[in-house]
Write a protein that holds these residues in place. Sequence first.
Motif, PDB file in Angstrom:
ATOM      1  N   ILE A  77       0.862  -1.188   0.000  1.00 14.48           N
ATOM      2  CA  ILE A  77       0.000   0.000   0.000  1.00 14.48           C
ATOM      3  C   ILE A  77       0.890   1.228   0.000  1.00 14.48           C
ATOM      4  O   ILE A  77       1.537   1.556   0.997  1.00 14.48           O
ATOM      5  CB  ILE A  77      -0.953   0.026   1.209  1.00 14.48           C
ATOM      6  CG1 ILE A  77      -1.782  -1.260   1.270  1.00 14.48           C
ATOM      7  CG2 ILE A  77      -1.873   1.249   1.117  1.00 14.48           C
ATOM      8  CD1 ILE A  77      -2.732  -1.332   2.444  1.00 14.48           C
ATOM      9  N   ASN A  78       0.945   1.890  -1.147  1.00 14.09           N
ATOM     10  CA  ASN A  78       1.728   3.120  -1.285  1.00 14.09           C
ATOM     11  C   ASN A  78       0.902   4.280  -0.749  1.00 14.09           C
ATOM     12  O   ASN A  78       0.149   4.930  -1.477  1.00 14.09           O
ATOM     13  CB  ASN A  78       2.110   3.331  -2.750  1.00 14.09           C
ATOM     14  CG  ASN A  78       3.267   2.466  -3.176  1.00 14.09           C
ATOM     15  OD1 ASN A  78       4.357   2.545  -2.612  1.00 14.09           O
ATOM     16  ND2 ASN A  78       3.033   1.614  -4.169  1.00 14.09           N
ATOM     17  N   ASN A  79       1.055   4.503   0.555  1.00 11.90           N
ATOM     18  CA  ASN A  79       0.248   5.496   1.253  1.00 11.90           C
ATOM     19  C   ASN A  79       0.987   6.813   1.494  1.00 11.90           C
ATOM     20  O   ASN A  79       0.348   7.856   1.626  1.00 11.90           O
ATOM     21  CB  ASN A  79      -0.225   4.922   2.587  1.00 11.90           C
ATOM     22  CG  ASN A  79      -0.854   5.974   3.478  1.00 11.90           C
ATOM     23  OD1 ASN A  79      -1.961   6.430   3.226  1.00 11.90           O
ATOM     24  ND2 ASN A  79      -0.135   6.372   4.516  1.00 11.90           N
ATOM     25  N   ALA A  80       2.306   6.774   1.570  1.00 13.99           N
ATOM     26  CA  ALA A  80       3.070   8.001   1.834  1.00 13.99           C
ATOM     27  C   ALA A  80       2.688   9.068   0.813  1.00 13.99           C
ATOM     28  O   ALA A  80       2.694   8.816  -0.392  1.00 13.99           O
ATOM     29  CB  ALA A  80       4.561   7.716   1.776  1.00 13.99           C
ATOM     30  N   GLY A  81       2.341  10.245   1.309  1.00 15.80           N
ATOM     31  CA  GLY A  81       1.894  11.289   0.400  1.00 15.80           C
ATOM     32  C   GLY A  81       2.271  12.670   0.892  1.00 15.80           C
ATOM     33  O   GLY A  81       2.644  12.861   2.055  1.00 15.80           O
ATOM     34  N   SER A  82       2.178  13.626  -0.006  1.00 18.93           N
ATOM     35  CA  SER A  82       2.551  14.998   0.306  1.00 18.93           C
ATOM     36  C   SER A  82       1.568  15.942  -0.358  1.00 18.93           C
ATOM     37  O   SER A  82       1.054  15.661  -1.444  1.00 18.93           O
ATOM     38  CB  SER A  82       3.978  15.272  -0.198  1.00 18.93           C
ATOM     39  OG  SER A  82       4.330  16.622  -0.013  1.00 18.93           O
ATOM     40  N   GLY A  83       1.290  17.058   0.300  1.00 20.36           N
ATOM     41  CA  GLY A  83       0.395  18.061  -0.263  1.00 20.36           C
ATOM     42  C   GLY A  83       0.780  19.452   0.186  1.00 20.36           C
ATOM     43  O   GLY A  83       1.470  19.629   1.193  1.00 20.36           O
ATOM     44  N   THR A  84       0.362  20.432  -0.570  1.00 22.71           N
ATOM     45  CA  THR A  84       0.646  21.839  -0.258  1.00 22.71           C
ATOM     46  C   THR A  84      -0.631  22.641  -0.471  1.00 22.71           C
ATOM     47  O   THR A  84      -1.354  22.398  -1.436  1.00 22.71           O
ATOM     48  CB  THR A  84       1.757  22.389  -1.172  1.00 22.71           C
ATOM     49  OG1 THR A  84       2.920  21.588  -1.040  1.00 22.71           O
ATOM     50  CG2 THR A  84       2.089  23.831  -0.813  1.00 22.71           C
ATOM     51  N   LYS A  85      -0.905  23.575   0.402  1.00 22.08           N
ATOM     52  CA  LYS A  85      -2.110  24.407   0.260  1.00 22.08           C
ATOM     53  C   LYS A  85      -1.803  25.609  -0.634  1.00 22.08           C
ATOM     54  O   LYS A  85      -1.511  26.697  -0.162  1.00 22.08           O
ATOM     55  CB  LYS A  85      -2.603  24.846   1.633  1.00 22.08           C
ATOM     56  CG  LYS A  85      -3.174  23.701   2.465  1.00 22.08           C
ATOM     57  CD  LYS A  85      -3.791  24.202   3.749  1.00 22.08           C
ATOM     58  CE  LYS A  85      -4.397  23.063   4.564  1.00 22.08           C
ATOM     59  NZ  LYS A  85      -5.507  22.394   3.863  1.00 22.08           N
ATOM     60  N   ASN A 104       4.690  11.572  -4.227  1.00 16.07           N
ATOM     61  CA  ASN A 104       3.461  10.943  -4.701  1.00 16.07           C
ATOM     62  C   ASN A 104       3.641  10.104  -5.958  1.00 16.07           C
ATOM     63  O   ASN A 104       2.763   9.282  -6.273  1.00 16.07           O
ATOM     64  CB  ASN A 104       2.395  12.014  -4.957  1.00 16.07           C
ATOM     65  CG  ASN A 104       2.023  12.772  -3.700  1.00 16.07           C
ATOM     66  OD1 ASN A 104       2.288  12.334  -2.590  1.00 16.07           O
ATOM     67  ND2 ASN A 104       1.419  13.942  -3.868  1.00 16.07           N
ATOM     68  N   CYS A 105       4.732  10.299  -6.675  1.00 14.13           N
ATOM     69  CA  CYS A 105       4.946   9.536  -7.908  1.00 14.13           C
ATOM     70  C   CYS A 105       6.262   8.748  -7.861  1.00 14.13           C
ATOM     71  O   CYS A 105       6.266   7.522  -7.924  1.00 14.13           O
ATOM     72  CB  CYS A 105       4.913  10.471  -9.109  1.00 14.13           C
ATOM     73  SG  CYS A 105       4.847   9.592 -10.691  1.00 14.13           S
ATOM     74  N   ILE A 106       7.382   9.442  -7.719  1.00 16.53           N
ATOM     75  CA  ILE A 106       8.674   8.754  -7.733  1.00 16.53           C
ATOM     76  C   ILE A 106       8.819   7.827  -6.531  1.00 16.53           C
ATOM     77  O   ILE A 106       9.358   6.715  -6.641  1.00 16.53           O
ATOM     78  CB  ILE A 106       9.826   9.773  -7.792  1.00 16.53           C
ATOM     79  CG1 ILE A 106       9.751  10.576  -9.101  1.00 16.53           C
ATOM     80  CG2 ILE A 106      11.179   9.064  -7.686  1.00 16.53           C
ATOM     81  CD1 ILE A 106      10.776  11.675  -9.227  1.00 16.53           C
TER      82      ILE A 106
END
Length: 231
Positions: A77-85, A104-106
């Motif tokens: 499960i590739n759950n690690a993620g990042s986001g910016t507002k 999110n991709c590499i």
Amino acid sequence: MNSVLITGANRGLGLALAQQFSACGYKLYLVVRTESSKIDLLKELPDANVLICDVTTNKYEVLLNEWLSDISLDVIINNAGSGTKAPTLESTKSEFLRKEFETNCIGVLATVKGALVALKRKHNSLVINISSRRGSLTMQSELAAKGSGCSYSYRISKAAQNMLTLCLADDLEDLNIRVVAIHPGRLLTKMASTDADMTPELSAKKLLAMVKCNKLKTRDYISLDTGELPW
């Protein structure tokens, strides 16, 4: 015993997934970024195997491969993620796109490559990429995200991850490895959308149920609260 690898397993959906899969009898292989995260996880899940590494580092793929050298994996499960507002052209920056794309991709690509031998040791193994409804080009073209407050970098990186999911599905199908994209629902987390209404715990239960019932087919793109999504 079945086994699962979960990235970003120390909080939010990742932690809820680790708890649910552990309760179902899965052997856990968890990836986190810090020693403190590992210590906290092992207090709650003392039988878990935990690797400390950032999925965006150059050494990650090699370390993961070595860590799993004699392991057989049923599920990743590739759950690690990042986001910016930063939802507008004015507010977004190139550095935000680089950061989200790396995670999110590499990071997903590195996880699959690093764990591929372990996946091949099991028949009909499964790669689940935690995607987003905001990665759908069809929905974006229909203005579903307009005014949502979702950042450029998050939408673009999740769309790229979706393409990666389809590329991996093409390559791994002949090895009996399924690859799917899952939108976990509108989660009530730190990065929650304005219409968030689902707890990570409920989302994790829904995903585990789909895995247990063997309902996921390669190239699926599914929302856990609304069903099939358009690519």
